[in-house]
Motif scaffolding. Sequence first.
Motif, PDB file in Angstrom:
ATOM      1  N   CYS A  47     -13.191 -35.832  24.586  1.00 40.08           N
ATOM      2  CA  CYS A  47     -12.684 -35.333  24.588  1.00 40.08           C
ATOM      3  C   CYS A  47     -10.969 -34.871  24.040  1.00 40.08           C
ATOM      4  CB  CYS A  47     -12.917 -34.730  25.747  1.00 40.08           C
ATOM      5  SG  CYS A  47     -12.073 -33.860  26.638  1.00 40.08           S
ATOM      6  N   CYS A  50      -9.383 -35.059  27.884  1.00 46.63           N
ATOM      7  CA  CYS A  50      -9.237 -36.120  29.062  1.00 46.63           C
ATOM      8  C   CYS A  50      -8.858 -37.492  27.910  1.00 46.63           C
ATOM      9  CB  CYS A  50     -11.147 -36.468  29.068  1.00 46.63           C
ATOM     10  SG  CYS A  50     -11.206 -34.789  29.849  1.00 46.63           S
ATOM     11  N   GLN A  53     -12.805 -39.643  27.558  1.00 46.05           N
ATOM     12  CA  GLN A  53     -14.075 -39.680  28.005  1.00 46.05           C
ATOM     13  C   GLN A  53     -14.416 -38.974  26.402  1.00 46.05           C
ATOM     14  OE1 GLN A  53     -13.718 -36.956  31.279  1.00 46.05           O
ATOM     15  NE2 GLN A  53     -14.824 -38.488  32.450  1.00 46.05           N
ATOM     16  N   GLU A  57     -19.751 -36.315  28.490  1.00 47.92           N
ATOM     17  CA  GLU A  57     -19.175 -36.757  29.802  1.00 47.92           C
ATOM     18  C   GLU A  57     -18.168 -35.748  30.251  1.00 47.92           C
ATOM     19  OE1 GLU A  57     -17.135 -40.284  28.862  1.00 47.92           O
ATOM     20  OE2 GLU A  57     -19.516 -41.599  28.827  1.00 47.92           O
ATOM     21  N   SER A  58     -17.461 -35.320  29.931  1.00 49.97           N
ATOM     22  CA  SER A  58     -16.193 -34.661  29.791  1.00 49.97           C
ATOM     23  C   SER A  58     -16.650 -33.495  30.934  1.00 49.97           C
ATOM     24  CB  SER A  58     -15.265 -34.444  28.972  1.00 49.97           C
ATOM     25  OG  SER A  58     -14.300 -33.508  29.591  1.00 49.97           O
ATOM     26  N   ASN A  59     -15.550 -33.013  31.839  1.00 50.53           N
ATOM     27  CA  ASN A  59     -16.301 -31.524  32.762  1.00 50.53           C
ATOM     28  C   ASN A  59     -14.534 -30.789  32.916  1.00 50.53           C
ATOM     29  OD1 ASN A  59     -18.306 -33.046  34.402  1.00 50.53           O
ATOM     30  ND2 ASN A  59     -17.615 -33.105  35.337  1.00 50.53           N
ATOM     31  N   ALA A  60     -13.942 -30.641  31.645  1.00 47.84           N
ATOM     32  CA  ALA A  60     -12.801 -29.998  31.072  1.00 47.84           C
ATOM     33  C   ALA A  60     -13.969 -28.628  30.406  1.00 47.84           C
ATOM     34  CB  ALA A  60     -11.611 -30.962  30.824  1.00 47.84           C
ATOM     35  N   PRO A  61     -13.027 -27.734  31.013  1.00 49.90           N
ATOM     36  CA  PRO A  61     -13.244 -26.291  29.749  1.00 49.90           C
ATOM     37  C   PRO A  61     -13.412 -26.665  28.225  1.00 49.90           C
ATOM     38  CG  PRO A  61     -11.816 -26.107  31.545  1.00 49.90           C
ATOM     39  CD  PRO A  61     -12.120 -27.112  31.471  1.00 49.90           C
ATOM     40  N   GLN A  64     -16.355 -28.527  27.483  1.00 47.96           N
ATOM     41  CA  GLN A  64     -17.540 -27.553  27.220  1.00 47.96           C
ATOM     42  C   GLN A  64     -17.768 -26.463  26.486  1.00 47.96           C
ATOM     43  OE1 GLN A  64     -20.146 -27.147  29.699  1.00 47.96           O
ATOM     44  NE2 GLN A  64     -20.777 -25.241  29.236  1.00 47.96           N
ATOM     45  N   ARG A  67     -18.911 -28.635  23.147  1.00 55.75           N
ATOM     46  CA  ARG A  67     -19.855 -28.709  23.662  1.00 55.75           C
ATOM     47  C   ARG A  67     -21.094 -27.577  23.214  1.00 55.75           C
ATOM     48  NH1 ARG A  67     -19.097 -31.485  28.422  1.00 55.75           N
ATOM     49  NH2 ARG A  67     -19.559 -29.771  29.698  1.00 55.75           N
TER      50      ARG A  67
END
Length: 147
Positions: A47, A50, A53, A57-61, A64, A67
């Motif tokens: 990422c 991040c 990560q 695994e990352s939740n960063a926009p 997303q 992905r």
Amino acid sequence: MRRGKASVLLRVACLLACLSMALAGAAPTLQPQQEARAHHLAQSLRCPVCQNQTVAESNAPLAQDLREQIQAQVAAGRSDEEVRAFMVSRYGDFVLYEPRATAQTWLLWLGPFMLLGGGALVLGARVRRAARAELSADAGRSGEEVA
């Protein structure tokens, strides 16, 4: 009456426009094999936000978005290498968790060992030179005592 119909038609048009925009941004549906491939690719990419990560695994926009981009490219039939090349062209080699073997990466990996080896050679040469100087000084002193 006309005004009421126009208002309803305008609301329906806005609703359809919003719905089409939402569907256009949605990630494509993938078959299980494609989904597994996309997840594996997301695990092999870092990422950019991040840094420690994976994209998976990352939740960063941004993660997303990446992905979704990976899923879209897998759905389009691109190979793993084509997807990685696309990500590298956008974010640089940093995005790869396993960097490619280039002259620069070899230098980064081997550079410290080469510096350590060079330092050991210099240290060894200085120790030998000091030992020789001490031996020749001892030999000179022993020769003076005899004479």
